[in-house]
Scaffold this active site. Structure first.
Site, PDB file in Angstrom:
ATOM      1  N   CYS A 196      -8.181  15.161  17.900  1.00 24.95           N
ATOM      2  CA  CYS A 196      -6.702  14.630  18.482  1.00 24.95           C
ATOM      3  C   CYS A 196      -6.641  15.017  19.962  1.00 24.95           C
ATOM      4  CB  CYS A 196      -5.569  15.114  17.850  1.00 24.95           C
ATOM      5  SG  CYS A 196      -4.215  14.003  18.095  1.00 24.95           S
TER       6      CYS A 196
ATOM      7  N   HIS B 155      -6.438  12.658  12.272  1.00 23.94           N
ATOM      8  CA  HIS B 155      -6.398  14.007  11.593  1.00 23.94           C
ATOM      9  C   HIS B 155      -6.968  13.951  10.398  1.00 23.94           C
ATOM     10  CE1 HIS B 155      -3.202  15.834  14.107  1.00 23.94           C
ATOM     11  NE2 HIS B 155      -3.390  14.783  14.630  1.00 23.94           N
TER      12      HIS B 155
ATOM     13  N   GLU C  27      -7.424  16.281   8.195  1.00 21.96           N
ATOM     14  CA  GLU C  27      -6.976  17.109   7.501  1.00 21.96           C
ATOM     15  C   GLU C  27      -5.765  16.555   6.745  1.00 21.96           C
ATOM     16  OE1 GLU C  27      -4.237  17.225  10.782  1.00 21.96           O
ATOM     17  OE2 GLU C  27      -6.403  17.323  10.538  1.00 21.96           O
TER      18      GLU C  27
END
Length: 352
Positions: free
Chosen positions: A246, A328, A330
């Site tokens: 990001c 993202h 995760e």
């Protein structure tokens, strides 16, 4: 208590306040996730923003503190169509209303969130204020809106001291520009020995600790405000393998002479399709960013793109062990389809 949202274009939405009853100014954005509001509230990338949830009912499973992504609630305000006053879940620890009260964040419910989202999609994100003054007009609140400044957001959310997560594998240096906890957890789950550094940490200090891999984290704000951090990362180039997510992805673009810009209304939600050219597959990803890479440096190959708008979602250096993604992997909240990216990060360490 009655309250209203006033946008900088003069649009007014009338609703009811909940949480901490004190007015707040921020950039008004929307998130399309159906669940995961606890993670949204605590994602440092939302620092300085008033977040509108497009899903109509929020708070029905309460708040579980195991889900939080940072030490604090990071949003400036939280807007929902309807909040649940009777959360019911075996993991529930408190209601959304109580959680916002504890963290001194104002909420607004009862407005037409679909209408607000359409305005933000058509006109772009804009600054706004949630106020308890029912006589307030744009003219009366304009000075407060004009004072809003998110220039130093990264430094506000970053840790002030180093933190360690002991492991027996690769030594990973995490540069904390607003890192989410689940990013750290993904490295730890892979056996990595993780050290998290404040955003102000110098390249010399990080390199003196001799990490195997340097990770540039997500975070809030405009990458064009981060000249000092970009200069610091430049000093690490060629010294160690580097990966990023990001904001870290955007910083790497700037380091090599690329450019970044602002999206009209951003990518925020858990349903963004991304094509990975290296894997020759499409993955559904979790995203939260208002800025993106507009001009890819000549030394980088584009590895992934967003299938909604064709924006750059991944880059790999043509010669050096450097790799990054815009979304993202995760999750938290969102699908876990792309958690394989953490394995690709570690492959960079091994020059694969």
């Amino acid at each position: 208590m009655k309250a209203r949202l006033i946008l900088e274009d003069g649009t007014v939405f009338k609703g009811k306040a909940f949480g901490y009853l004190e007015e707040s100014v921020g950039e008004v954005v929307f998130n399309t996730s159906m669940t995961g509001y606890g993670e949204v509230l605590t994602d440092p990338s939302y620092y300085g923003q008033i977040v509108t949830m497009t899903y109509p009912l929020i708070g029905n499973y309460g708040i579980n503190l195991e889900d939080v992504q940072s030490r604090n609630v990071c949003v400036k305000g939280f807007i929902v169509r309807e909040k649940s006053d009777t959360p019911n879940n075996f993991r529930n620890e408190m209601s959304l209303d109580v959680y916002l009260k504890q963290n001194k964040i104002i909420g607004l419910e009862g407005i037409d969130t679909r209408a607000l989202t359409k305005i933000l999609r058509n006109q772009g994100t804009m600054r706004g204020i949630i106020t308890l003054d029912n006589n307030a007009t744009l003219e009366s609140v304009q000075p407060k809106i004009d004072k809003f400044d998110n220039t130093y957001a990264v430094y506000d959310v970053s840790r002030k001291e180093k933190e360690y997560y002991q492991g027996s594998g690769a030594k990973v240096a995490v540069m904390d520009y607003g890192v989410k906890q689940n990013i750290i957890d993904n490295f730890v789950q892979r056996g990595c020995d993780v050290t998290v550094y404040p955003a102000t940490t110098t390249a010399e200090e990080v390199l003196n600790d001799d990490p195997d891999l340097i990770f540039l984290s997500n975070g809030p704000g405009d990458p064009d405000d981060l000249d000092e951090i970009v200069g610091n990362v430049k000093k690490m180039i060629g010294k160690k393998p580097i990966v990023g997510i990001c904001l870290g992805h955007q910083i790497l673009a700037r380091v090599f002479g690329g450019k970044t810009g602002k999206l009209k209304f951003g990518h925020r939600g858990g349903n963004h399709p991304v094509k990975d050219f290296e894997e020759n597959k499409v993955f559904i990803t979790a995203q939260n960013h208002g800025y993106y890479v507009t001009d890819v440096p000549e030394c980088m190959n584009v590895t992934q793109v967003n299938l909604n708008d064709n924006t750059v979602e991944g880059m790999r250096h043509k010669e050096l062990p450097i790799y990054s993604v815009q979304y993202h992997p995760e999750a938290c909240p969102g699908p876990k389809d792309s958690q394989y990216i953490f394995d690709k990060f570690l492959d960079v360490l091994n020059n694969k």
